[in-house]
Design a protein around this motif. Structure first.
Motif, PDB file in Angstrom:
ATOM      1  N   GLU A 360      10.778  14.936  25.696  1.00 55.29           N
ATOM      2  CA  GLU A 360       9.572  15.608  24.894  1.00 55.29           C
ATOM      3  C   GLU A 360       9.991  17.315  24.985  1.00 55.29           C
ATOM      4  O   GLU A 360       9.152  18.038  24.774  1.00 55.29           O
ATOM      5  CB  GLU A 360       8.308  15.394  25.265  1.00 55.29           C
ATOM      6  N   SER A 361      10.952  17.511  25.398  1.00 51.35           N
ATOM      7  CA  SER A 361      11.365  19.142  25.585  1.00 51.35           C
ATOM      8  C   SER A 361      11.397  19.880  24.281  1.00 51.35           C
ATOM      9  O   SER A 361      10.863  21.039  24.510  1.00 51.35           O
ATOM     10  CB  SER A 361      12.713  19.237  26.504  1.00 51.35           C
ATOM     11  N   LYS A 362      11.843  19.361  23.297  1.00 51.54           N
ATOM     12  CA  LYS A 362      11.784  19.852  22.105  1.00 51.54           C
ATOM     13  C   LYS A 362      10.416  20.335  21.608  1.00 51.54           C
ATOM     14  O   LYS A 362      10.127  21.390  21.044  1.00 51.54           O
ATOM     15  CB  LYS A 362      12.564  19.196  20.976  1.00 51.54           C
ATOM     16  N   HIS A 363       9.737  19.337  21.545  1.00 54.86           N
ATOM     17  CA  HIS A 363       8.312  19.520  21.292  1.00 54.86           C
ATOM     18  C   HIS A 363       7.505  20.660  22.168  1.00 54.86           C
ATOM     19  O   HIS A 363       6.767  21.579  21.677  1.00 54.86           O
ATOM     20  CB  HIS A 363       7.578  18.300  21.485  1.00 54.86           C
ATOM     21  N   ASP A 364       7.835  20.654  23.369  1.00 58.38           N
ATOM     22  CA  ASP A 364       7.123  21.375  24.470  1.00 58.38           C
ATOM     23  C   ASP A 364       7.605  22.755  24.382  1.00 58.38           C
ATOM     24  O   ASP A 364       6.898  23.735  24.358  1.00 58.38           O
ATOM     25  CB  ASP A 364       7.457  20.822  25.895  1.00 58.38           C
ATOM     26  N   ILE A 365       8.902  23.144  24.039  1.00 56.88           N
ATOM     27  CA  ILE A 365       9.506  24.392  23.968  1.00 56.88           C
ATOM     28  C   ILE A 365       8.986  25.112  22.652  1.00 56.88           C
ATOM     29  O   ILE A 365       8.454  26.271  22.767  1.00 56.88           O
ATOM     30  CB  ILE A 365      11.139  24.470  23.888  1.00 56.88           C
ATOM     31  N   ALA A 366       8.921  24.331  21.507  1.00 59.03           N
ATOM     32  CA  ALA A 366       8.023  24.756  20.311  1.00 59.03           C
ATOM     33  C   ALA A 366       6.626  25.025  20.580  1.00 59.03           C
ATOM     34  O   ALA A 366       6.146  26.275  20.170  1.00 59.03           O
ATOM     35  CB  ALA A 366       8.392  23.698  19.218  1.00 59.03           C
ATOM     36  N   LEU A 367       6.001  24.287  21.465  1.00 56.95           N
ATOM     37  CA  LEU A 367       4.623  24.634  21.702  1.00 56.95           C
ATOM     38  C   LEU A 367       4.596  25.927  22.649  1.00 56.95           C
ATOM     39  O   LEU A 367       3.568  26.573  22.351  1.00 56.95           O
ATOM     40  CB  LEU A 367       3.708  23.454  22.315  1.00 56.95           C
ATOM     41  N   SER A 368       5.174  25.923  23.358  1.00 59.02           N
ATOM     42  CA  SER A 368       5.211  27.111  24.349  1.00 59.02           C
ATOM     43  C   SER A 368       5.449  28.486  23.441  1.00 59.02           C
ATOM     44  O   SER A 368       5.070  29.560  23.749  1.00 59.02           O
ATOM     45  CB  SER A 368       6.144  27.091  25.522  1.00 59.02           C
ATOM     46  N   ALA A 369       6.683  28.580  22.765  1.00 63.79           N
ATOM     47  CA  ALA A 369       6.796  29.647  21.848  1.00 63.79           C
ATOM     48  C   ALA A 369       5.600  29.663  20.788  1.00 63.79           C
ATOM     49  O   ALA A 369       5.380  30.996  20.626  1.00 63.79           O
ATOM     50  CB  ALA A 369       8.189  29.165  21.025  1.00 63.79           C
ATOM     51  N   GLU A 370       4.935  28.841  20.355  1.00 66.37           N
ATOM     52  CA  GLU A 370       3.740  29.013  19.401  1.00 66.37           C
ATOM     53  C   GLU A 370       2.650  29.689  20.195  1.00 66.37           C
ATOM     54  O   GLU A 370       2.187  30.679  19.750  1.00 66.37           O
ATOM     55  CB  GLU A 370       3.367  27.633  18.913  1.00 66.37           C
ATOM     56  N   ASN A 371       2.478  29.196  21.548  1.00 58.58           N
ATOM     57  CA  ASN A 371       1.380  29.835  22.309  1.00 58.58           C
ATOM     58  C   ASN A 371       1.612  31.472  22.602  1.00 58.58           C
ATOM     59  O   ASN A 371       0.803  32.115  22.594  1.00 58.58           O
ATOM     60  CB  ASN A 371       1.096  29.154  23.819  1.00 58.58           C
ATOM     61  N   ILE A 372       3.142  31.888  22.845  1.00 57.98           N
ATOM     62  CA  ILE A 372       3.424  33.145  23.177  1.00 57.98           C
ATOM     63  C   ILE A 372       3.488  33.797  21.999  1.00 57.98           C
ATOM     64  O   ILE A 372       2.922  34.980  22.057  1.00 57.98           O
ATOM     65  CB  ILE A 372       5.045  33.216  23.606  1.00 57.98           C
ATOM     66  N   ALA A 373       3.627  33.304  20.809  1.00 58.16           N
ATOM     67  CA  ALA A 373       3.147  33.966  19.430  1.00 58.16           C
ATOM     68  C   ALA A 373       1.873  34.277  19.162  1.00 58.16           C
ATOM     69  O   ALA A 373       1.691  35.282  18.644  1.00 58.16           O
ATOM     70  CB  ALA A 373       4.037  32.926  18.257  1.00 58.16           C
ATOM     71  N   ARG A 374       1.127  33.299  19.473  1.00 57.53           N
ATOM     72  CA  ARG A 374      -0.198  33.697  19.453  1.00 57.53           C
ATOM     73  C   ARG A 374      -0.835  34.852  20.134  1.00 57.53           C
ATOM     74  O   ARG A 374      -1.720  35.778  19.778  1.00 57.53           O
ATOM     75  CB  ARG A 374      -1.169  32.365  19.734  1.00 57.53           C
ATOM     76  N   LEU A 375      -0.353  34.897  21.474  1.00 56.37           N
ATOM     77  CA  LEU A 375      -0.502  36.361  22.307  1.00 56.37           C
ATOM     78  C   LEU A 375      -0.077  37.387  21.662  1.00 56.37           C
ATOM     79  O   LEU A 375      -0.788  38.589  21.470  1.00 56.37           O
ATOM     80  CB  LEU A 375       0.218  35.868  23.742  1.00 56.37           C
ATOM     81  N   LEU A 376       1.142  37.391  21.244  1.00 53.08           N
ATOM     82  CA  LEU A 376       1.952  38.558  20.468  1.00 53.08           C
ATOM     83  C   LEU A 376       0.887  39.023  19.382  1.00 53.08           C
ATOM     84  O   LEU A 376       0.869  40.105  19.197  1.00 53.08           O
ATOM     85  CB  LEU A 376       3.263  38.117  20.218  1.00 53.08           C
ATOM     86  N   LYS A 377       0.636  38.127  18.553  1.00 55.04           N
ATOM     87  CA  LYS A 377      -0.174  38.334  17.325  1.00 55.04           C
ATOM     88  C   LYS A 377      -1.435  39.164  17.790  1.00 55.04           C
ATOM     89  O   LYS A 377      -1.701  40.129  16.895  1.00 55.04           O
ATOM     90  CB  LYS A 377      -0.481  37.190  16.637  1.00 55.04           C
ATOM     91  N   SER A 378      -2.021  38.578  18.634  1.00 51.36           N
ATOM     92  CA  SER A 378      -3.545  39.180  19.034  1.00 51.36           C
ATOM     93  C   SER A 378      -3.274  40.539  19.671  1.00 51.36           C
ATOM     94  O   SER A 378      -4.275  41.426  19.614  1.00 51.36           O
ATOM     95  CB  SER A 378      -4.041  38.249  20.217  1.00 51.36           C
ATOM     96  N   ILE A 379      -1.919  40.843  20.208  1.00 48.75           N
ATOM     97  CA  ILE A 379      -1.991  42.018  20.813  1.00 48.75           C
ATOM     98  C   ILE A 379      -1.515  43.228  19.908  1.00 48.75           C
ATOM     99  O   ILE A 379      -1.667  44.472  19.833  1.00 48.75           O
ATOM    100  CB  ILE A 379      -0.698  42.091  22.265  1.00 48.75           C
ATOM    101  N   TYR A 380      -0.303  42.666  19.301  1.00 48.35           N
ATOM    102  CA  TYR A 380       0.638  43.629  18.186  1.00 48.35           C
ATOM    103  C   TYR A 380       0.006  43.613  16.927  1.00 48.35           C
ATOM    104  O   TYR A 380       0.538  44.465  16.140  1.00 48.35           O
ATOM    105  CB  TYR A 380       1.933  43.269  18.559  1.00 48.35           C
ATOM    106  N   GLN A 381      -0.876  42.883  16.466  1.00 51.62           N
ATOM    107  CA  GLN A 381      -1.204  42.861  15.117  1.00 51.62           C
ATOM    108  C   GLN A 381      -1.482  44.042  14.467  1.00 51.62           C
ATOM    109  O   GLN A 381      -1.473  44.477  13.249  1.00 51.62           O
ATOM    110  CB  GLN A 381      -2.256  41.825  14.612  1.00 51.62           C
ATOM    111  N   ASP A 382      -2.309  45.086  15.226  1.00 49.85           N
ATOM    112  CA  ASP A 382      -2.832  46.227  14.842  1.00 49.85           C
ATOM    113  C   ASP A 382      -1.792  47.539  15.070  1.00 49.85           C
ATOM    114  O   ASP A 382      -1.681  48.231  14.273  1.00 49.85           O
ATOM    115  CB  ASP A 382      -4.192  46.685  15.398  1.00 49.85           C
TER     116      ASP A 382
END
Length: 387
Positions: A360-382
């Protein structure tokens, strides 16, 4: 926005290209309009051929050559996208995987197949060869490789001696008159972070011989034979390879390459950075993602995540470097102190059994990247993303 995604493989699980694709897929769920530049990486060891072929749109070439036990094996190497550079992993020809544990005997294993891959690459008109020399099953000082490219290693009767480090004591003369002339005009860049000399208590036989099946008695014999080999090289070729750092890499293949070719020892990650054109691709990056299967305190010593961070910070100093790892082990604080890596995240999701985690590594890597992206968006969107 531009994301540069430059991971190593997750060993025995996903190739660097597959890891990069999984990271991109996760990020794109949050940033679908972003630009994604995938640069599969490696550190000169296993996976270097595939990573550089993928990063440069090159291609693989498969050949049947001589394995370390003298029997045929199927091997491959790569031609990079420029069409003039080959990348070879010596383990593809002369590696551990071809020698069952009960047959490990560095007195007889040979690097002949590595030389065959070099010649085959020259038949494809390459001008430069990147040669990764990790994972060897050999301790022959590169003698087999030398014989494959045309070097004649002769005993007292003028006969060529058989392969393997156990026969090097019979060497009396080196005849270079039959070497393939293309060797003299081909630059060989040796990807190795091993700094051991050819001989001595910290040399090739003592340090790596036991893991290749050498008993304490064999280690003494192999070391004495390599010392004699170096003396004949010095006598006939006027090259002193015995104590050069790196000459003991891959059972002394480093010494053979230095003696018989135009070889230059290089850090593996530096070569991959150079030939993947990572710096050029990262010049306008907003974020850099890298990673590998395991990140720990050793990562700072030539491993891919640190090499990627160091290289990209030179051209995009304001782009955060984010590391995704299958496992975070030990103290990684030095990676932050090196002023390159900005954050390290584990890609492991849930406390799964190892075999399931691998699947399940491919799925888990993608999910981890998505979670990081959500954090980046919340911090940097403005501040950044919507400017």
């Amino acid at each position: 926005m531009k994301f540069v995604i430059a991971p190593d493989s997750f060993k025995n699980c996903l190739s660097a290209q597959e890891v990069a694709t999984a990271v991109r897929d996760g990020l794109a769920r949050i940033f679908p309009e972003a630009e994604y530049t995938l640069v599969p990486m490696a550190d000169g060891g296993e996976g270097t051929v595939q990573s550089l072929v993928d990063a440069t749109n090159g291609h693989l070439i498969h050949r049947n050559i001589t394995g370390p036990l003298g029997t045929p094996v199927d091997a491959y190497y790569g031609i990079l996208g420029d069409g003039t550079t080959a990348v070879i992993e010596m383990a593809q020809a002369s590696g551990f995987q071809y020698v069952p544990a009960e047959q490990r005997n560095p007195l007889v294993t040979t690097t002949y197949g590595t030389g065959e891959l070099i010649l085959d690459a020259l038949d494809h008109q390459v001008k430069k060869i990147i040669l990764g020399i990790g994972g060897s099953a050999t301790n022959d000082g590169g003698a087999g490789m030398a014989q494959a490219i045309g070097v004649r290693l002769l005993d007292a009767a003028g006969n060529e001696f058989p392969g393997g480090g156990g026969a090097l004591n019979n060497l009396r003369h080196i005849d270079m008159s039959h070497v393939d002339p293309r060797i003299a005009t081909t630059e060989i860049l040796v990807a190795s972070d091993v700094a051991v000399p050819l001989v001595g208590p910290k040399g090739a036989s003592a340090v790596f011989g036991p893991q290749k099946g050498a008993t304490p008695e064999m280690v003494k014999l192999l070391d004495a034979n390599l010392k004699h080999y170096a003396e004949v090289i010095k006598q006939d070729l006027d090259k002193d390879v015995a104590d050069i750092p790196g000459s003991g890499a891959a059972g002394g293949l480093g010494a053979g390459l230095m003696a018989f070719t135009k070889a230059k020892m290089c850090k593996g990650i530096d070569l991959v950075v150079q030939f993947s054109h990572l710096k050029q691709k990262a010049q306008d990056a907003d974020f850099v993602f890298t990673g590998e299967g395991s990140v720990d305190e050793q990562t700072q010593y030539g491993k891919t995540p640190y090499g990627v961070a160091k290289a990209t910070k030179e051209v995009a100093p304001n782009a955060p470097v984010i590391v995704l790892a299958g496992r975070i082990g030990g103290d990684v604080s030095d990676l932050y102190a090196k002023d390159g890596v900005d954050a390290i995240f584990s890609a492991a999701i849930d406390n799964k059994p190892f075999d399931i985690a691998m699947k399940e590594s491919k799925h888990d890597i993608a999910l981890s990247a998505e979670n990081i992206a959500r954090l980046l968006k919340s911090i940097y969107q403005d501040k950044h993303i919507n400017k």
